[in-house]
Design a protein around this motif. Structure first.
Motif, PDB file in Angstrom:
ATOM      1  N   ALA A   5       0.829  -1.210   0.000  1.00 63.27           N
ATOM      2  CA  ALA A   5       0.000   0.000   0.000  1.00 63.27           C
ATOM      3  C   ALA A   5       0.859   1.254   0.000  1.00 63.27           C
ATOM      4  CB  ALA A   5      -0.932  -0.009   1.210  1.00 63.27           C
ATOM      5  N   LEU A   6       1.996   1.202   0.727  1.00 60.41           N
ATOM      6  CA  LEU A   6       2.908   2.343   0.760  1.00 60.41           C
ATOM      7  C   LEU A   6       3.508   2.602  -0.619  1.00 60.41           C
ATOM      8  CD1 LEU A   6       4.539   4.481   2.351  1.00 60.41           C
ATOM      9  CD2 LEU A   6       6.244   2.699   2.797  1.00 60.41           C
ATOM     10  N   ARG A   8       2.182   2.045  -3.393  1.00 62.96           N
ATOM     11  CA  ARG A   8       1.153   2.552  -4.304  1.00 62.96           C
ATOM     12  C   ARG A   8       0.630   3.918  -3.893  1.00 62.96           C
ATOM     13  NH1 ARG A   8      -2.651  -2.866  -5.173  1.00 62.96           N
ATOM     14  NH2 ARG A   8      -1.139  -4.072  -6.414  1.00 62.96           N
ATOM     15  N   HIS A   9       1.089   4.422  -2.758  1.00 59.03           N
ATOM     16  CA  HIS A   9       0.587   5.708  -2.269  1.00 59.03           C
ATOM     17  C   HIS A   9       1.011   6.821  -3.217  1.00 59.03           C
ATOM     18  CE1 HIS A   9      -0.281   9.082   0.366  1.00 59.03           C
ATOM     19  NE2 HIS A   9      -0.916   8.244   1.170  1.00 59.03           N
ATOM     20  N   TRP A 169       0.510  14.387  -0.143  1.00 52.71           N
ATOM     21  CA  TRP A 169       0.022  13.500   0.915  1.00 52.71           C
ATOM     22  C   TRP A 169      -1.137  14.155   1.673  1.00 52.71           C
ATOM     23  CZ3 TRP A 169      -0.102  14.041   6.291  1.00 52.71           C
ATOM     24  CH2 TRP A 169      -0.442  12.887   7.002  1.00 52.71           C
ATOM     25  N   TRP A 172      -4.232  14.053  -0.446  1.00 53.04           N
ATOM     26  CA  TRP A 172      -4.773  12.692  -0.480  1.00 53.04           C
ATOM     27  C   TRP A 172      -5.546  12.409   0.801  1.00 53.04           C
ATOM     28  CZ3 TRP A 172      -4.294   8.253   2.429  1.00 53.04           C
ATOM     29  CH2 TRP A 172      -4.747   7.062   1.840  1.00 53.04           C
ATOM     30  N   ARG A 173      -5.002  12.846   1.931  1.00 55.38           N
ATOM     31  CA  ARG A 173      -5.682  12.652   3.207  1.00 55.38           C
ATOM     32  C   ARG A 173      -6.998  13.427   3.245  1.00 55.38           C
ATOM     33  NH1 ARG A 173      -5.622   8.829   6.235  1.00 55.38           N
ATOM     34  NH2 ARG A 173      -6.170  10.139   8.022  1.00 55.38           N
TER      35      ARG A 173
END
Length: 278
Positions: A5-6, A8-9, A169, A172-173
């Motif tokens: 998952a990291l 693909r972040h 980031w 995204w959050r």
């Protein structure tokens, strides 16, 4: 699973791509400022994508926040209200406040009317910047806006890439937070979101303020990169640059502006060497 998952972040992918571009440019011996500009315009496009992709509002003139924050950063530095980093933060706050005021006016309209009103504000800002020569420098802009916190272009480049990744980031959050989910609900069905008790106008206004904040931060970074500021970022010829980058890379995707910025800046750089009308 967590490591996958990291990988693909979006923030990790953005860091990987920008690092690869930096390494490639270093091997070619080309000026690193072009990759710095790509990172800044990625942030510019990502701020607009937050509004377009997750709210459904299409600003034709998001450059009003980008350009005005650029001038604000220059004014704060030249006025010695703080060093370049403090001035960058002050310019970002100024852009957020500008979005608060502008949003209170233009969010009364929807669709094409909203889009054209953002363009109108951008052109008003351009006319002021271009003609108020005593304050803005007019056509010549403002020079000598030195970035004292960085030893050279490479240290500034690393800073820009780092803050761009952090901002991606954060966006995204935001997009995956309850606030972001409500924005998507408003985008998909305004009447249903309103019937569930959400204040549609307030959420849209909040999204516009966030866009103004991130876009303004990018505008302040551009001032530090150029060590000056010019009115052309507010002109109608450049008003749609961020929207074009968003569409090129793909709307509704956090990384869309990254691909769009890479294509836009590299094509501009190559084609402008061939024709003025690139």
């Amino acid at each position: 699973m967590k490591s996958l998952a990291l990988l693909r972040h979006p923030a990790f992918v953005a860091a990987l791509v920008l690092t690869a571009l930096t390494a490639a440019w270093a091997l070619l011996g080309a000026p690193i400022s072009l990759i710095t500009q790509i990172a800044i315009y990625t942030l510019y496009g990502a701020g607009v994508n937050l509004l377009v992709g997750y709210t459904g509002l299409v600003p034709f003139g998001a450059s009003v926040f980008f350009g005005c924050a650029s001038y604000a950063a220059a004014f704060f530095i030249l006025g010695r209200y703080g060093n370049d980093l403090v001035s960058l933060l002050l310019a970002t706050v100024f852009s957020a406040l500008l979005a608060l005021v502008v949003g209170a006016i233009i969010l009364r309209r929807r669709g094409l009317y909203f889009s054209l009103l953002t363009l109108a504000f951008s052109q008003i800002a351009f006319e002021i910047a271009f003609k108020w020569t005593g304050v803005t420098g007019g056509e010549n802009g403002l020079q000598g806006v030195y970035r004292t916190s960085f030893a050279g272009p490479w240290s500034f480049h690393v800073f820009v890439v780092a803050v761009t990744v952090i901002c991606i980031w954060l966006m995204w959050r935001i997009a995956h937070s309850p606030f972001g989910r409500v924005l998507q609900a408003v985008r998909d069905n305004e009447q249903r979101a309103s019937s569930l008790g959400y204040n549609v106008h307030r959420f849209r206004h909040g999204a516009l303020i966030l866009t103004g904040t991130f876009v303004g931060f990018g505008g302040g970074l551009l001032t530090l990169m150029l060590e000056g500021v010019y009115a052309n970022n507010l002109s109608w010829q450049h008003a749609g640059d961020s929207l074009l980058m968003t569409v090129l890379g793909g709307v509704h995707h956090v990384l869309g502006p990254l691909w769009g910025a890479i294509a836009f800046i590299l094509l501009e750089d190559r084609l402008s060497a061939i024709t003025e009308n690139w």
